[in-house]
Design a protein around this motif. Structure first.
Motif, PDB file in Angstrom:
ATOM      1  N   SER A 174      13.486 -10.665 -42.909  1.00 39.96           N
ATOM      2  CA  SER A 174      12.983  -9.783 -41.835  1.00 39.96           C
ATOM      3  C   SER A 174      11.495 -10.455 -41.936  1.00 39.96           C
ATOM      4  N   ARG A 178       7.511  -6.700 -41.191  1.00 36.06           N
ATOM      5  CA  ARG A 178       8.858  -5.577 -41.419  1.00 36.06           C
ATOM      6  C   ARG A 178       8.923  -4.719 -40.291  1.00 36.06           C
ATOM      7  N   LEU A 181      12.374  -4.043 -39.091  1.00 30.38           N
ATOM      8  CA  LEU A 181      13.039  -3.113 -39.862  1.00 30.38           C
ATOM      9  C   LEU A 181      12.872  -1.661 -39.534  1.00 30.38           C
ATOM     10  N   VAL A 234      16.164  -8.232 -37.646  1.00 32.65           N
ATOM     11  CA  VAL A 234      16.338  -8.534 -38.943  1.00 32.65           C
ATOM     12  C   VAL A 234      17.683  -9.347 -38.788  1.00 32.65           C
ATOM     13  N   LEU A 248      14.511  -9.443 -48.002  1.00 29.06           N
ATOM     14  CA  LEU A 248      14.086  -8.190 -48.214  1.00 29.06           C
ATOM     15  C   LEU A 248      14.702  -7.798 -49.807  1.00 29.06           C
TER      16      LEU A 248
END
Length: 295
Positions: A174, A178, A181, A234, A248
């Motif tokens: 990612s 993030r 996410l 992602v 991640l």
């Protein structure tokens, strides 16, 4: 008149090879195993090289093997000398072997597997012509079966089997912030339909019980990385091809880790010649060396 002559330094390539083995193996003992010599011989070689150059090459007061500044300077020369030595030796060993060979791999496998293999192959077979085809497994398998590609490093999947090169874990990636996410449904970038990587990623998403949408797709690693770094989605890719700053941690966002991929070498029936035999052997030898170094 007083004549002063500079001392002539002779750098023995055998001693230089031991020196580089110590650096690459990160220790005298492991270097001894790599070059198939005793630990005492390794120490003697390094002592002779230091006596010849007149400088200390390694720091002796550290727990881990470390180079002195002079050692770092010699390393650069040593690698160039050995590369030229090996290239010259191989050019005389097999000067008359000619032919053409085509090898294929996806873009992430090409950058990770082929550079050292092709370097060695080029030195040993300087008159051979090499063609590299960059494509996904879904495209390469038919080319191998049809004889257009001799060998290919691909992902094992339904209908595509070969000799196991390595098992490669998958990781989620990612953008640094993030933000993708946190979105629901989760935007996911996937490899092209029909690929085994896409299959295992979709299975992991189903097991994660997270609402998601297949927002983007690409047949290349570069395409997926571009989408991810732009913060649009992602994705899951092989660990060897994932930029470290994008990876991640396990379990981030509730995502299950996809199954590992089996990276295999496939070879077409017409690819029955010494060049293909040699390239296949080099691929597996390189992987064995990598695993030994990592172990």
């Amino acid at each position: 008149m007083i004549w002063r002559f500079k001392r002539i330094i002779q750098l023995d390539h055998v001693l230089l090879r031991t020196f580089i083995a110590c650096i690459d193996a990160k220790g005298f003992g492991r270097a001894a195993q790599r070059v198939h010599r005793s630990a005492a011989t390794i120490s003697t070689h390094i002592a002779r090289l230091e006596a010849e150059t007149g400088v200390a090459l390694f720091l002796r007061d550290t727990r881990n093997l470390a180079l002195t500044r002079e050692g770092e300077r010699l390393e650069a020369y040593a690698r160039r000398i050995l590369r030229l030595h090996d290239e010259a030796a191989e050019s005389f060993r097999k000067p008359d072997i000619r032919g053409a060979i085509t090898i294929g791999a996806p873009d992430d496998f090409i950058s990770q597997f082929l550079p050292p293999v092709l370097e060695q192959f080029g030195m040993q077979y300087p008159l051979a012509d090499i063609k590299v085809v960059c494509a996904q497994t879904t495209a390469l398998a038919p080319l191998v079966n049809g004889g257009q590609v001799d060998l290919a490093i691909v992902t094992q999947s339904d209908g595509v089997t070969g000799k196991l090169v390595r098992r490669e874990p998958m990781v989620w990636i990612s953008a640094r912030d993030r933000l993708a996410l946190e979105r629901r449904p989760l935007p996911v970038a996937l490899f092209e339909p029909g690929s085994h990587a896409r299959k295992v990623v979709l299975a992991a998403l189903e097991q994660s019980n997270i609402a998601f949408r297949a927002a983007y797709e690409s047949s290349s690693l570069a395409g997926l990385l571009t989408i991810v770094e732009a913060g649009l989605a992602v994705a899951a890719v092989t660990r060897l091809s994932a930029p470290p700053h994008l990876i991640l941690p396990a379990g981030a966002g509730g995502l299950r880790m996809p199954d590992a991929l089996d990276v295999v070498l496939i070879r077409g029936a017409p690819a029955n010649n010494p060049l293909c035999d040699a390239l296949e052997e080099m691929i597996f030898n390189q992987q064995y060396k990598r695993q030994t170094d990592q172990g």
